[in-house]
Design a protein around this motif. Structure first.
Motif, PDB file in Angstrom:
ATOM      1  N   TYR A  85       0.838  -1.204   0.000  1.00 54.52           N
ATOM      2  CA  TYR A  85       0.000   0.000   0.000  1.00 54.52           C
ATOM      3  C   TYR A  85       0.873   1.255   0.000  1.00 54.52           C
ATOM      4  O   TYR A  85       0.704   2.170  -0.828  1.00 54.52           O
ATOM      5  N   PHE A 163       2.833   7.806   7.481  1.00 57.89           N
ATOM      6  CA  PHE A 163       2.239   8.962   6.790  1.00 57.89           C
ATOM      7  C   PHE A 163       2.975  10.246   7.192  1.00 57.89           C
ATOM      8  O   PHE A 163       3.285  11.091   6.349  1.00 57.89           O
ATOM      9  N   HIS A 167       5.141  12.667   4.897  1.00 53.72           N
ATOM     10  CA  HIS A 167       4.796  14.090   4.861  1.00 53.72           C
ATOM     11  C   HIS A 167       6.059  14.941   5.056  1.00 53.72           C
ATOM     12  O   HIS A 167       6.323  15.855   4.264  1.00 53.72           O
TER      13      HIS A 167
ATOM     14  N   GLU B  22      -2.005  13.880  19.750  1.00 52.72           N
ATOM     15  CA  GLU B  22      -1.177  12.741  19.357  1.00 52.72           C
ATOM     16  C   GLU B  22      -0.193  13.154  18.259  1.00 52.72           C
ATOM     17  O   GLU B  22       0.967  12.735  18.250  1.00 52.72           O
ATOM     18  N   THR B  23      -0.676  13.959  17.303  1.00 58.03           N
ATOM     19  CA  THR B  23       0.146  14.348  16.159  1.00 58.03           C
ATOM     20  C   THR B  23       1.241  15.319  16.580  1.00 58.03           C
ATOM     21  O   THR B  23       2.386  15.223  16.110  1.00 58.03           O
ATOM     22  N   LEU B  26       4.258  13.620  17.655  1.00 58.68           N
ATOM     23  CA  LEU B  26       5.014  12.860  16.649  1.00 58.68           C
ATOM     24  C   LEU B  26       5.622  13.748  15.571  1.00 58.68           C
ATOM     25  O   LEU B  26       6.751  13.544  15.150  1.00 58.68           O
ATOM     26  N   SER B  27       4.839  14.690  15.069  1.00 61.37           N
ATOM     27  CA  SER B  27       5.279  15.464  13.915  1.00 61.37           C
ATOM     28  C   SER B  27       4.438  16.734  13.830  1.00 61.37           C
ATOM     29  O   SER B  27       3.378  16.748  13.211  1.00 61.37           O
ATOM     30  N   GLU B  29       4.712  19.349  12.177  1.00 62.97           N
ATOM     31  CA  GLU B  29       4.443  19.827  10.818  1.00 62.97           C
ATOM     32  C   GLU B  29       3.147  19.233  10.278  1.00 62.97           C
ATOM     33  O   GLU B  29       2.487  19.823   9.420  1.00 62.97           O
ATOM     34  N   SER B  30       2.801  18.019  10.738  1.00 57.18           N
ATOM     35  CA  SER B  30       1.677  17.297  10.154  1.00 57.18           C
ATOM     36  C   SER B  30       0.325  17.773  10.675  1.00 57.18           C
ATOM     37  O   SER B  30      -0.716  17.241  10.275  1.00 57.18           O
ATOM     38  N   GLU B  32      -1.048  20.240   9.726  1.00 54.86           N
ATOM     39  CA  GLU B  32      -1.805  20.723   8.563  1.00 54.86           C
ATOM     40  C   GLU B  32      -2.715  19.617   8.003  1.00 54.86           C
ATOM     41  O   GLU B  32      -3.747  19.909   7.409  1.00 54.86           O
ATOM     42  N   LEU B  33      -2.319  18.362   8.184  1.00 51.71           N
ATOM     43  CA  LEU B  33      -3.182  17.264   7.733  1.00 51.71           C
ATOM     44  C   LEU B  33      -4.447  17.213   8.595  1.00 51.71           C
ATOM     45  O   LEU B  33      -5.562  17.071   8.085  1.00 51.71           O
ATOM     46  N   LEU B 125      -2.103  11.787   1.037  1.00 48.98           N
ATOM     47  CA  LEU B 125      -1.642  11.431   2.390  1.00 48.98           C
ATOM     48  C   LEU B 125      -2.701  11.766   3.439  1.00 48.98           C
ATOM     49  O   LEU B 125      -2.931  10.991   4.370  1.00 48.98           O
ATOM     50  N   ASP B 128      -5.233   9.140   3.287  1.00 49.46           N
ATOM     51  CA  ASP B 128      -4.712   7.906   3.886  1.00 49.46           C
ATOM     52  C   ASP B 128      -4.819   7.964   5.412  1.00 49.46           C
ATOM     53  O   ASP B 128      -5.218   6.992   6.064  1.00 49.46           O
ATOM     54  N   LEU B 129      -4.460   9.101   5.963  1.00 46.82           N
ATOM     55  CA  LEU B 129      -4.522   9.251   7.422  1.00 46.82           C
ATOM     56  C   LEU B 129      -5.972   9.166   7.905  1.00 46.82           C
ATOM     57  O   LEU B 129      -6.270   8.528   8.926  1.00 46.82           O
ATOM     58  N   ALA B 132      -7.092   5.607   8.177  1.00 46.02           N
ATOM     59  CA  ALA B 132      -6.618   4.941   9.397  1.00 46.02           C
ATOM     60  C   ALA B 132      -7.449   5.401  10.598  1.00 46.02           C
ATOM     61  O   ALA B 132      -7.798   4.596  11.466  1.00 46.02           O
ATOM     62  N   TYR B 133      -7.783   6.677  10.642  1.00 45.85           N
ATOM     63  CA  TYR B 133      -8.595   7.206  11.742  1.00 45.85           C
ATOM     64  C   TYR B 133      -9.992   6.570  11.757  1.00 45.85           C
ATOM     65  O   TYR B 133     -10.524   6.246  12.825  1.00 45.85           O
TER      66      TYR B 133
END
Lengths: 336, 336
Positions: A85, A163, A167, B22-23, B26-27, B29-30, B32-33, B125, B128-129, B132-133
């Motif tokens: 995937y 992901f 990113h 949570e985001t 981890l990241s 920058e993300s 924005e997703l 992306l 995709d996220l 998963a959610y």
């Protein structure tokens, strides 16, 4: 290990045969999606991640059986589908036409329809379908009582981390190790070890120790990958030397060279970066610069440091060390 | 129904607040997703699918409570996330810049980076996220003993069917009803009713009856959608009249007109199909042709036939009819 590899291949074959039948009943036109997914998945060879799952289980089990139980095979097969995937979507994002010694799904579909947007759209759909298949195969695995939701959490955590890593990669942040950790370490080491541990009904302390071991190892794995891609023997790696340079990837090598070498002297490197048509001669000059400026030595040292950190994480941990040490060698000390 | 809508909104808000935290860990920058996913999701208004889940539960329960249990709210919220995922990917595939009275995720990201491929990649992306959610929220729902795997199966079946429907749509097969069934009926009626039934621990016979009821209703829902998009009052539907024509969609109206009207007389229709810049005057002429050639009457009759088939499927079925009849009216007899 080879026996496990073969069993994962067989599990994947059976899975695709079932899905082919299921798809025929719903939408025979969509068999082209199954063809594309199966072709890419079955071309993957090493099934590394199943071996890492098995090691996670062995590390938390006092007297592990010689043959991996079926749950390990299923988890390994599900992670292979997850990887398919990710590769299907990534290859379109990176406009990569080659993958695993053949065409990427993106290239195949774009050429079939002679239309970039339609090919890309069906490629993304094929990836979406593969994602659903990966979850489906994984969620059927019978985990020990009380560990099912945690296993699903580990599966989604892998996805999220990949992901986010992709990113960061797309944004070109240049934060190489964080990107490697999220984009590769997640589903190559951290997730598979955790899933193996959960299959073995591991304690929280054991799962945390696996996590501490996994983090540096995942980054080291990817550093080895870039060293092999740049300095390795293409006959052994299966990847043409200079691929990363031609693709313009911000590897640790490139980031180090840019930090250490003044712009005026970086010509041989900058001239090939992101230029798919760079000649072998130009690639050789760039590679030579990466050695001369100390980037290669720097990355090799960093790899050794991370490898030592992984080893240190095992000291005093409630884990059997031997299967994990074996995994570390497999992931780091490789020439392919 | 309004109370359920509000609870689904609250559940989604809480979910996004958790994911934001949570985001960040981890990241960062993300984020924005998350922003893009949340913005699109919270702009959806009707939360129809939660209402369908509730009806499925009521149909198999002898003495259903007035307020839907939390499991219905969670299932409704998970299906909203599934829909966001599908819309995020579809809008890029269809190159749609507008969605739910605002910009599509694709348009937002493309404009932010002033780069079509990068915007499209981050858009995929984000989808995709979201996928998963959706799975994550759904898999945490406590289904009755023995129904958990079947509920997950229902969730994956929705996904597969939508992917196949979108595939048929992209290929332009012109098989309108099969496409509507797979692409829309799946996650609007069939899946939600089945999930509601499973929450109520329904018998196999009841689940099969729900399925027979759902199939014609899902297609009828989408036929109503295209009738409203072509002949409805834009003030009520919120969609400019002629959008489907300008987008060149192969609706049942268009397929019927093409089958019944000789090419030489189809000018007013063919000239607007797939032309985003068609004038309102041209759209009016095409719409007039769709009435004159009997396409509108044909689709209305087909809708009535499917509606009757859904009603017939309830005869003698081990289901409470009233909540299902209410859902059928909500989905079919609407002006928005």
């Amino acid at each position: 290990m080879d026996a496990l590899r073969v069993r994962v291949e067989q599990r994947l074959s059976t899975f695709f045969a079932d899905k082919r039948e299921e798809t025929l009943a719903l939408s025979s036109e969509s068999i082209e999606l199954i063809d594309a997914i199966e072709d890419l998945t079955m071309r993957g060879g090493k099934r590394l991640r199943a071996i890492v799952v098995a090691a996670g289980l062995q590390a938390v089990t006092d007297d592990p059986p010689t043959d991996a139980p079926d749950e390990v095979v299923d988890a390994g097969a599900a992670i292979e589908l997850l990887q398919s995937y990710l590769l299907i979507h990534d290859d379109w994002m990176d406009l990569d036409d080659e993958r695993r010694g053949g065409k990427s799904v993106y290239a195949t579909l774009r050429e079939r329809y002679d239309d970039d947007h339609l090919g890309a759209s069906i490629c993304v759909l094929a990836g979406d379908l593969t994602s659903a298949y990966a979850s489906e195969l994984f969620a059927r695995i019978p985990f020990p009582e009380g560990k099912r939701l945690r296993a699903l959490d580990a599966f989604w955590r892998m996805q999220r981390e990949v992901f986010f890593g992709q990113h960061l990669d797309l944004l070109g942040t240049g934060d190489v190790e964080r990107t490697y950790d999220l984009k590769t370490g997640s589903y190559t080491v951290r997730g598979p070890l955790c899933i193996g541990g959960l299959l073995g009904d591991a304690s929280d302390a054991a799962l945390e120790a696996l996590d501490r071991f996994a983090a540096p190892l995942g980054v080291a794995f990817q550093l080895r990958d870039e060293l092999l891609g740049t300095f390795g023997d293409p006959d052994q790696t299966g990847k043409p030397t200079g691929n990363d340079l031609r693709a313009g990837k911000l590897t640790a090598l490139v980031v180090h060279a840019r930090a250490e070498v003044p712009a005026a002297e970086r010509g041989p490197l900058e001239t090939v970066l992101g230029r798919p048509d760079a000649t072998d001669h130009e690639i050789a000059a760039a590679t030579e610069l990466l050695v001369r400026c100390g980037a290669r030595r720097h990355v090799e040292q960093r790899l050794a440091t991370l490898s030592a950190a992984a080893e240190r994480a095992l000291e005093g941990a409630p884990l059997r060390v031997e299967p994990l040490a074996r995994i570390a060698r497999l992931l780091i000390d490789r020439s392919y």
